[in-house]
Design an enzyme around this catalytic site. Structure first.
Site, mmCIF file in Angstrom:
data_model
loop_
_atom_site.group_PDB
_atom_site.id
_atom_site.type_symbol
_atom_site.label_atom_id
_atom_site.label_comp_id
_atom_site.label_asym_id
_atom_site.label_seq_id
_atom_site.Cartn_x
_atom_site.Cartn_y
_atom_site.Cartn_z
ATOM 1 N N GLY A 41 0.865 -1.190 0.000
ATOM 2 C CA GLY A 41 0.000 0.000 0.000
ATOM 3 C C GLY A 41 0.891 1.227 0.000
ATOM 4 O O GLY A 41 1.831 1.310 0.798
ATOM 5 N N LYS A 42 0.599 2.173 -0.869
ATOM 6 C CA LYS A 42 1.504 3.318 -1.018
ATOM 7 C C LYS A 42 1.684 4.078 0.301
ATOM 8 O O LYS A 42 2.801 4.478 0.649
ATOM 9 C CB LYS A 42 1.003 4.257 -2.116
ATOM 10 C CG LYS A 42 1.067 3.606 -3.497
ATOM 11 C CD LYS A 42 0.732 4.543 -4.610
ATOM 12 C CE LYS A 42 0.500 3.783 -5.917
ATOM 13 N NZ LYS A 42 1.615 2.940 -6.312
ATOM 14 N N ASN A 51 3.720 1.874 2.795
ATOM 15 C CA ASN A 51 5.112 1.775 2.328
ATOM 16 C C ASN A 51 5.873 3.063 2.645
ATOM 17 O O ASN A 51 7.027 3.034 3.089
ATOM 18 C CB ASN A 51 5.171 1.528 0.819
ATOM 19 C CG ASN A 51 4.531 0.211 0.404
ATOM 20 O OD1 ASN A 51 4.305 -0.666 1.226
ATOM 21 N ND2 ASN A 51 4.236 0.074 -0.883
ATOM 22 N N GLU A 73 -4.500 6.852 -2.946
ATOM 23 C CA GLU A 73 -5.241 5.589 -2.856
ATOM 24 C C GLU A 73 -6.367 5.670 -1.825
ATOM 25 O O GLU A 73 -6.949 4.659 -1.462
ATOM 26 C CB GLU A 73 -4.291 4.424 -2.527
ATOM 27 C CG GLU A 73 -3.400 4.055 -3.712
ATOM 28 C CD GLU A 73 -2.525 2.842 -3.469
ATOM 29 O OE1 GLU A 73 -2.139 2.203 -4.459
ATOM 30 O OE2 GLU A 73 -2.207 2.521 -2.301
ATOM 31 N N ASN A 90 5.668 10.676 -10.873
ATOM 32 C CA ASN A 90 6.494 10.128 -11.943
ATOM 33 C C ASN A 90 6.063 10.808 -13.246
ATOM 34 O O ASN A 90 5.172 11.668 -13.252
ATOM 35 C CB ASN A 90 6.426 8.588 -11.979
ATOM 36 C CG ASN A 90 5.036 8.078 -12.349
ATOM 37 O OD1 ASN A 90 4.232 8.800 -12.955
ATOM 38 N ND2 ASN A 90 4.745 6.840 -11.993
ATOM 39 N N GLY A 122 16.987 8.886 -12.921
ATOM 40 C CA GLY A 122 17.122 9.705 -11.711
ATOM 41 C C GLY A 122 15.888 10.515 -11.413
ATOM 42 O O GLY A 122 14.761 10.025 -11.535
ATOM 43 N N ASP A 169 13.091 -5.860 -8.510
ATOM 44 C CA ASP A 169 11.649 -5.610 -8.361
ATOM 45 C C ASP A 169 11.472 -4.125 -8.029
ATOM 46 O O ASP A 169 11.937 -3.664 -6.981
ATOM 47 C CB ASP A 169 11.110 -6.499 -7.231
ATOM 48 C CG ASP A 169 9.625 -6.299 -6.953
ATOM 49 O OD1 ASP A 169 8.993 -5.472 -7.634
ATOM 50 O OD2 ASP A 169 9.111 -6.970 -6.038
ATOM 51 N N ALA A 175 7.348 -0.426 -4.936
ATOM 52 C CA ALA A 175 7.606 0.452 -3.775
ATOM 53 C C ALA A 175 8.878 1.285 -3.912
ATOM 54 O O ALA A 175 9.266 1.962 -2.962
ATOM 55 C CB ALA A 175 7.625 -0.317 -2.459
ATOM 56 N N ALA A 176 9.510 1.276 -5.088
ATOM 57 C CA ALA A 176 10.699 2.132 -5.266
ATOM 58 C C ALA A 176 10.294 3.610 -5.128
ATOM 59 O O ALA A 176 10.980 4.391 -4.461
ATOM 60 C CB ALA A 176 11.334 1.882 -6.627
ATOM 61 N N ASP A 196 7.652 4.745 -3.521
ATOM 62 C CA ASP A 196 7.244 4.982 -2.125
ATOM 63 C C ASP A 196 8.466 5.169 -1.235
ATOM 64 O O ASP A 196 8.465 6.013 -0.322
ATOM 65 C CB ASP A 196 6.424 3.794 -1.607
ATOM 66 C CG ASP A 196 5.152 3.586 -2.415
ATOM 67 O OD1 ASP A 196 4.617 4.581 -2.941
ATOM 68 O OD2 ASP A 196 4.709 2.426 -2.524
HETATM 69 O O1 RIB Z 1 3.603 1.539 -4.852
HETATM 70 C C1 RIB Z 1 3.521 0.165 -4.633
HETATM 71 C C2 RIB Z 1 2.233 -0.169 -3.967
HETATM 72 O O2 RIB Z 1 1.165 0.156 -4.836
HETATM 73 C C3 RIB Z 1 2.030 -1.632 -3.648
HETATM 74 O O3 RIB Z 1 2.550 -1.985 -2.381
HETATM 75 C C4 RIB Z 1 0.528 -1.807 -3.792
HETATM 76 O O4 RIB Z 1 -0.108 -2.134 -2.607
HETATM 77 C C5 RIB Z 1 0.019 -0.504 -4.380
HETATM 78 O O5 RIB Z 1 -0.541 0.310 -3.437
#
Ligand code: RIB
Length: 318
Positions: A46-47, A50, A145, A189, A232, A253, A256-257, A259
């Site tokens: 979840g943003k 995270n 969200e 982004n 960047g 992966d 969440a980068a 976040d």
């Molecule tokens: O930004 C990544 C997140 O987006 C995930 O953890 C997912 O839950 C969505 O909210």
């Protein structure tokens, strides 16, 4: 001179928490396509959550989170991941299922995410009162969200309490100018920036990234930052552009980068009242944290600690 109160360096994150259902596959399916994936795992995500974990692990500021969870087992790993990271929770109990996200991660580290918001939809403007009025915080960090009226009401309330409002406008959606006028720092982004510029600009050339940032700044946002993945990030702060190149890493992966970037950035900024001086260093720290998150699987499981970021910066060579 009168005694000065010590700076409050607490951060309040208000937003979503999702349990991520993740499958790895050679590639992300195209529309109408089925792909055969491999291993499946659940991760706390979840943003909002995270970003709260990223703030807390960055270690510069006390972190709190205002969130809504359902009365189910999905909520348990979310609660415990946040608490283990040191986040103090202000919970709203929803009758809906806890938020979930369905994620396919490809072998080249890209992902496709579908969120079922569930309980996150029940975070309402009146829930601002769930955080006691005497809790100090200098930054409010939010995402998209949770319902827009909630985001707008929280932004207004935080401004009235003297805090800076940081919005990560993800996932991409149109936003009213009344909300954008309440934002001190906007993080997007490229796709999210294009969406905002499309909705806000009737005419004119907004193709150029710098022009798009200038357009958002023209709406009264003091600091606008666009993250560019392997390129960047670029910030516009009070008329000055600041570039930060990406750290070159092996991507596993990217979940969440973004976040991790947002949470780490706000934690870095919260340690210094003079944003203008601190912003370049904060962008570098946040980029390093985000690079580390790309080298690990999952959302909150991938977010580095402050020491891990410092070690990475000390040993990194391009
Ligand atoms: O930004 C990544 C997140 O987006 C995930 O953890 C997912 O839950 C969505 O909210």
């Amino acid at each position: 001179m009168p005694d000065m109160a010590p700076p409050t360096t607490a951060i309040l994150v208000a937003g979503s928490a999702n349990l991520d259902f993740v499958v790895r596959a050679a590639q992300i399916p195209a529309p109408s396509q089925t792909v055969l994936g491999r291993d499946f795992q659940t991760y706390p995500g979840g943003k909002g959550a995270n970003q709260a974990v990223a703030c807390a692990r960055a270690g510069n500021a006390a972190t709190r989170m205002l969130l809504a969870l359902g009365p189910d087992d999905f909520a348990k790993p979310l609660r415990s991941s946040l608490q283990q990271a040191g986040v103090v929770l202000h919970e709203v109990l929803s009758s809906k299922t806890t938020g979930t996200a369905f994620i396919c991660v490809s072998d080249d580290g890209e992902n496709a995410i579908t969120v079922a918001p569930g309980a996150n939809e029940d975070l309402r403007p009146e829930h601002w009162n769930t955080v006691p009025a005497d809790v100090p915080f200098s930054y409010l960090l939010m995402q998209l969200e949770t319902p827009l009226p909630t985001v707008q009401a929280f932004a207004l309330a935080a401004r009235e309490q003297g805090a800076k409002v940081v919005l990560n406008a993800a996932p991409a959606r149109d936003l009213p100018n009344e909300l954008l006028a309440l934002i001190d720092i906007l993080i997007v982004n490229e796709g999210e920036l294009a969406t905002l510029c499309r909705s806000a600009v009737a005419s004119g050339d907004t193709h150029d990234l710098r022009q798009q940032l200038q357009h958002m700044a023209g709406l009264g946002i003091a600091t606008v930052i666009v993250t560019l993945g392997s390129q960047g990030c670029l910030a516009l702060h009070q008329g000055q552009f600041i570039e930060q190149t990406a750290f070159k890493i092996q991507v596993l992966d990217t979940t969440a980068a973004g976040d991790t970037f947002c949470g780490s950035l706000v934690a870095a900024l919260a340690q210094d009242a003079t944003l203008a001086l601190n912003l370049p260093a904060a962008l570098r720290t946040a980029s390093a944290a985000s690079a580390l998150a790309c080298m690990r699987l999952g959302a909150q499981s991938s977010i580095p600690t402050r020491q891990q970021v410092l070690d990475f910066l000390a040993t990194y060579s391009a």
